[in-house]
Design a protein around this motif. Structure first.
Motif, mmCIF file in Angstrom:
data_model
loop_
_atom_site.group_PDB
_atom_site.id
_atom_site.type_symbol
_atom_site.label_atom_id
_atom_site.label_comp_id
_atom_site.label_asym_id
_atom_site.label_seq_id
_atom_site.Cartn_x
_atom_site.Cartn_y
_atom_site.Cartn_z
ATOM 1 N N THR A 172 -1.653 2.366 -8.631
ATOM 2 C CA THR A 172 -3.024 1.900 -8.393
ATOM 3 C C THR A 172 -3.020 0.481 -7.841
ATOM 4 O O THR A 172 -3.698 0.178 -6.847
ATOM 5 C CB THR A 172 -3.848 1.950 -9.695
ATOM 6 O OG1 THR A 172 -3.971 3.308 -10.114
ATOM 7 C CG2 THR A 172 -5.236 1.362 -9.497
ATOM 8 N N ALA A 173 -2.262 -0.403 -8.476
ATOM 9 C CA ALA A 173 -2.215 -1.797 -8.036
ATOM 10 C C ALA A 173 -1.674 -1.916 -6.611
ATOM 11 O O ALA A 173 -2.202 -2.692 -5.795
ATOM 12 C CB ALA A 173 -1.345 -2.616 -8.992
ATOM 13 N N THR A 174 -0.650 -1.145 -6.297
ATOM 14 C CA THR A 174 -0.074 -1.176 -4.946
ATOM 15 C C THR A 174 -1.080 -0.663 -3.918
ATOM 16 O O THR A 174 -1.201 -1.221 -2.817
ATOM 17 C CB THR A 174 1.215 -0.329 -4.898
ATOM 18 O OG1 THR A 174 2.126 -0.787 -5.910
ATOM 19 C CG2 THR A 174 1.888 -0.438 -3.536
ATOM 20 N N THR A 175 -1.808 0.373 -4.282
ATOM 21 C CA THR A 175 -2.818 0.927 -3.372
ATOM 22 C C THR A 175 -3.908 -0.099 -3.071
ATOM 23 O O THR A 175 -4.323 -0.257 -1.915
ATOM 24 C CB THR A 175 -3.470 2.180 -3.993
ATOM 25 O OG1 THR A 175 -2.462 3.175 -4.199
ATOM 26 C CG2 THR A 175 -4.556 2.747 -3.093
ATOM 27 N N ILE B 19 -4.850 5.520 -1.167
ATOM 28 C CA ILE B 19 -3.573 6.029 -1.661
ATOM 29 C C ILE B 19 -2.934 6.988 -0.660
ATOM 30 O O ILE B 19 -1.732 7.224 -0.684
ATOM 31 C CB ILE B 19 -3.761 6.724 -3.037
ATOM 32 C CG1 ILE B 19 -2.406 6.936 -3.728
ATOM 33 C CG2 ILE B 19 -4.542 8.044 -2.898
ATOM 34 C CD1 ILE B 19 -2.510 7.374 -5.173
ATOM 35 N N HIS B 20 -3.738 7.511 0.251
ATOM 36 C CA HIS B 20 -3.218 8.452 1.247
ATOM 37 C C HIS B 20 -2.258 7.726 2.186
ATOM 38 O O HIS B 20 -2.603 6.711 2.785
ATOM 39 C CB HIS B 20 -4.356 9.102 2.023
ATOM 40 C CG HIS B 20 -5.297 9.880 1.150
ATOM 41 N ND1 HIS B 20 -4.901 11.011 0.451
ATOM 42 C CD2 HIS B 20 -6.602 9.668 0.825
ATOM 43 C CE1 HIS B 20 -5.933 11.468 -0.253
ATOM 44 N NE2 HIS B 20 -6.964 10.674 -0.055
ATOM 45 N N GLY B 21 -1.051 8.238 2.284
ATOM 46 C CA GLY B 21 -0.040 7.607 3.124
ATOM 47 C C GLY B 21 0.765 6.527 2.421
ATOM 48 O O GLY B 21 1.645 5.919 3.026
ATOM 49 N N LEU B 22 0.481 6.275 1.144
ATOM 50 C CA LEU B 22 1.247 5.280 0.392
ATOM 51 C C LEU B 22 2.693 5.743 0.262
ATOM 52 O O LEU B 22 2.956 6.884 -0.107
ATOM 53 C CB LEU B 22 0.635 5.076 -0.995
ATOM 54 C CG LEU B 22 1.379 4.113 -1.927
ATOM 55 C CD1 LEU B 22 1.331 2.687 -1.387
ATOM 56 C CD2 LEU B 22 0.780 4.160 -3.333
ATOM 57 N N GLU B 23 3.615 4.853 0.577
ATOM 58 C CA GLU B 23 5.038 5.195 0.534
ATOM 59 C C GLU B 23 5.674 4.754 -0.778
ATOM 60 O O GLU B 23 5.298 3.726 -1.357
ATOM 61 C CB GLU B 23 5.767 4.495 1.700
ATOM 62 C CG GLU B 23 5.278 4.893 3.085
ATOM 63 C CD GLU B 23 5.736 6.280 3.493
ATOM 64 O OE1 GLU B 23 6.624 6.835 2.805
ATOM 65 O OE2 GLU B 23 5.219 6.802 4.480
ATOM 66 N N VAL B 24 6.655 5.526 -1.222
ATOM 67 C CA VAL B 24 7.406 5.175 -2.432
ATOM 68 C C VAL B 24 8.029 3.789 -2.278
ATOM 69 O O VAL B 24 8.037 2.985 -3.221
ATOM 70 C CB VAL B 24 8.498 6.230 -2.716
ATOM 71 C CG1 VAL B 24 9.439 5.752 -3.826
ATOM 72 C CG2 VAL B 24 7.864 7.564 -3.074
ATOM 73 N N SER B 25 8.531 3.489 -1.081
ATOM 74 C CA SER B 25 9.188 2.202 -0.848
ATOM 75 C C SER B 25 8.245 1.032 -1.085
ATOM 76 O O SER B 25 8.679 -0.039 -1.549
ATOM 77 C CB SER B 25 9.756 2.144 0.574
ATOM 78 O OG SER B 25 8.728 2.360 1.529
ATOM 79 N N SER B 26 6.959 1.210 -0.783
ATOM 80 C CA SER B 26 5.986 0.142 -1.018
ATOM 81 C C SER B 26 5.814 -0.117 -2.517
ATOM 82 O O SER B 26 5.712 -1.261 -2.960
ATOM 83 C CB SER B 26 4.630 0.507 -0.403
ATOM 84 O OG SER B 26 4.727 0.598 1.001
ATOM 85 N N VAL B 27 5.786 0.970 -3.286
ATOM 86 C CA VAL B 27 5.660 0.836 -4.738
ATOM 87 C C VAL B 27 6.905 0.171 -5.311
ATOM 88 O O VAL B 27 6.811 -0.746 -6.151
ATOM 89 C CB VAL B 27 5.430 2.212 -5.397
ATOM 90 C CG1 VAL B 27 5.342 2.081 -6.916
ATOM 91 C CG2 VAL B 27 4.161 2.861 -4.842
ATOM 92 N N ARG B 28 8.083 0.587 -4.865
ATOM 93 C CA ARG B 28 9.328 -0.006 -5.358
ATOM 94 C C ARG B 28 9.406 -1.487 -5.008
ATOM 95 O O ARG B 28 9.882 -2.304 -5.819
ATOM 96 C CB ARG B 28 10.541 0.733 -4.770
ATOM 97 C CG ARG B 28 10.731 2.168 -5.245
ATOM 98 C CD ARG B 28 10.969 2.270 -6.750
ATOM 99 N NE ARG B 28 12.157 1.581 -7.205
ATOM 100 C CZ ARG B 28 13.330 2.162 -7.425
ATOM 101 N NH1 ARG B 28 13.485 3.468 -7.211
ATOM 102 N NH2 ARG B 28 14.357 1.466 -7.882
ATOM 103 N N LYS B 29 8.933 -1.852 -3.824
ATOM 104 C CA LYS B 29 8.955 -3.262 -3.414
ATOM 105 C C LYS B 29 8.053 -4.090 -4.329
ATOM 106 O O LYS B 29 8.426 -5.185 -4.759
ATOM 107 C CB LYS B 29 8.503 -3.380 -1.958
ATOM 108 C CG LYS B 29 8.571 -4.793 -1.404
ATOM 109 C CD LYS B 29 8.190 -4.835 0.060
ATOM 110 C CE LYS B 29 8.256 -6.253 0.599
ATOM 111 N NZ LYS B 29 7.849 -6.322 2.028
ATOM 112 N N LYS B 30 6.869 -3.576 -4.630
ATOM 113 C CA LYS B 30 5.945 -4.291 -5.507
ATOM 114 C C LYS B 30 6.488 -4.378 -6.931
ATOM 115 O O LYS B 30 6.228 -5.358 -7.644
ATOM 116 C CB LYS B 30 4.569 -3.618 -5.505
ATOM 117 C CG LYS B 30 3.810 -3.750 -4.188
ATOM 118 C CD LYS B 30 3.490 -5.196 -3.873
ATOM 119 C CE LYS B 30 2.615 -5.319 -2.625
ATOM 120 N NZ LYS B 30 2.402 -6.736 -2.246
ATOM 121 N N MET B 31 7.231 -3.369 -7.356
ATOM 122 C CA MET B 31 7.831 -3.406 -8.686
ATOM 123 C C MET B 31 8.765 -4.594 -8.846
ATOM 124 O O MET B 31 8.894 -5.151 -9.939
ATOM 125 C CB MET B 31 8.609 -2.112 -8.963
ATOM 126 C CG MET B 31 7.747 -0.927 -9.342
ATOM 127 S SD MET B 31 8.744 0.596 -9.485
ATOM 128 C CE MET B 31 9.917 0.143 -10.778
#
Length: 199
Positions: A118-121, A129-141
């Protein structure tokens, strides 16, 4: 047993914070999807997600959180499996409610990751959230200051306990949440929707 509508009413009666409501709706969506994947009871799993933090706004102290909810749910006739999993997702209760069953492991795994997604979106330009990539979430983590309320250790531990690859887990939960994007406030707007740009 009470219905999903009963569960939603109970949750909204005790939780007025819209972001916390959306968090529980997100976990509900993820839990329903995992129940389908594992051939489990979708309604049982979904209600576990929907209700897991229903006492948190009124009882944020970890020594009370989930224990108060357990009392509410027991008095309303909810399945003991739901109550056990909700108690088990609070590590304070680990001695009496270890996460030994799939439902408990699923709830723990879906809890923190939905917050990070949610925060990354919401920091994406299109807030979709449509088109959100796993890599973007991992980067924010990896950014300690980002979504500081999301416990990274719990997030990774949850995937490990459920025995799923973290990237696959993130992708799975993104898809589950995307199916409920409107209700979760993560749909963006049509004119804003655009492909993910590598950053």
């Amino acid at each position: 047993m009470p219905t999903r509508n009963d569960a939603y009413t109970l949750m909204t009666n005790h939780v007025k914070n819209e972001n916390l409501q959306k968090h529980m709706l997100s976990v509900e969506a993820a839990m329903r999807a995992y129940a389908r994947k594992y051939g489990e009871d979708e309604e049982l799993w979904a209600m576990t997600g929907l209700l897991h933090d229903c006492d948190y706004e009124e009882y944020p102290d970890l020594n009370e959180h989930t224990r108060v909810a357990a009392g509410w749910l027991r008095s309303e006739g909810y399945d003991e499996r739901i109550i056990y999993a909700i108690l088990a997702h609070n590590d304070v209760n680990a001695a009496t409610h270890p996460r030994t069953d799939l439902l408990s492991k699923g709830l723990y795994a879906c809890d923190e990751i939905t917050g990070m997604i949610t925060a990354t979106t919401l920091v994406r330009p299109n807030k979709s959230i449509h088109g959100l990539e796993v890599s973007s979430v991992r980067k924010k983590m990896k950014s300690k200051g980002f979504a500081a309320g999301v416990n990274r250790e719990d997030l990774m531990q949850g995937a490990a306990e459920l025995d799923v690859d973290l990237n696959e887990h993130i992708a799975f939960v993104i898809q589950a949440m995307a199916e409920r994007a409107e209700a979760l406030g993560l749909a963006g707007t049509p004119e804003q929707t655009q492909p993910e740009v590598a950053r």
